[in-house]
Design an enzyme around this catalytic site. Structure first.
Site, PDB file in Angstrom:
ATOM      1  N   TYR A 108       0.791  -1.229   0.000  1.00 32.26           N
ATOM      2  CA  TYR A 108       0.000   0.000   0.000  1.00 32.26           C
ATOM      3  C   TYR A 108       0.828   1.287   0.000  1.00 32.26           C
ATOM      4  CZ  TYR A 108      -3.457  -3.567   1.028  1.00 32.26           C
ATOM      5  OH  TYR A 108      -4.239  -4.696   0.971  1.00 32.26           O
ATOM      6  N   HIS A 112      -7.232  -0.110  -7.212  1.00 33.75           N
ATOM      7  CA  HIS A 112      -6.563  -0.741  -6.068  1.00 33.75           C
ATOM      8  C   HIS A 112      -5.093  -0.357  -6.107  1.00 33.75           C
ATOM      9  CE1 HIS A 112     -10.132  -3.006  -5.269  1.00 33.75           C
ATOM     10  NE2 HIS A 112     -10.188  -3.287  -6.560  1.00 33.75           N
ATOM     11  N   SER A 117      -2.733  -2.025  -4.655  1.00 30.08           N
ATOM     12  CA  SER A 117      -1.952  -3.254  -4.823  1.00 30.08           C
ATOM     13  C   SER A 117      -2.448  -4.051  -6.031  1.00 30.08           C
ATOM     14  CB  SER A 117      -2.079  -4.115  -3.553  1.00 30.08           C
ATOM     15  OG  SER A 117      -3.406  -4.598  -3.414  1.00 30.08           O
TER      16      SER A 117
END
Ligand code: DQA
Length: 146
Positions: A24, A101, A103
């Site tokens: 992250y 996202h 990741s």
């Protein structure tokens, strides 16, 4: 011109800087939002942010956004993978949306491979960290102009 975007973060994004930096990036949510705000300004988009750890509130934010935004950037976190309530609320909103996202969810655990919102979205960006939000805003800008 339709240029109002809401960037909505879901569960556990309030503690983004305490989550695994390998996935992250280690930024606080405030830092992330500042970067996204800059991307939006460069693209001539107006941006609003929201974050909640409560699924029902995320749904209510989607209901509200139907009137206050022209497009959505959505990172619902873990809800992405199983919240049919959020999927239904997104259908109600009837706005172009891009799923993002930080990741690479497609390369992690099996349960992260599923997204219950993906087919309602005009695109999905994953695994590019904060830069992915720029790509998402570009995609959304194009979709809002259609
Ligand atoms: C995430 C990926 C999700 O699988 C996870 O539950 C998150 C963050 C991401 O941005 O990479 O909370 O949405």
């Amino acid at each position: 011109m339709r240029n109002r975007v809401e960037v909505m973060h879901g569960v556990n994004f309030d503690v983004l800087d305490r989550r695994d930096p390998d996935h992250y990036g280690g930024l606080t949510l405030t830092e992330l939002e500042a970067r996204v705000k800059r991307f939006a300004r460069e693209l001539g988009l107006e941006v609003l942010f929201s974050q909640t750890n409560h699924e029902g509130e995320f749904c209510e934010n989607l209901h509200r956004a139907a009137r206050s935004a022209d497009g959505l950037v959505l990172n619902p976190g873990a809800w992405t993978h199983y919240s049919w309530a959020i999927r239904d609320a997104l259908e109600v909103a009837q706005l172009p949306a891009v799923e993002v996202h930080l990741s690479a969810v497609g390369e992690r655990e099996e349960w992260r491979l599923v997204s219950v919102i993906r087919d309602l979205c005009v695109g999905c960006v994953q695994g590019k960290g904060v830069a992915g939000y720029r790509d998402a805003l570009e995609m959304l800008k194009e979709a809002m102009q259609r």
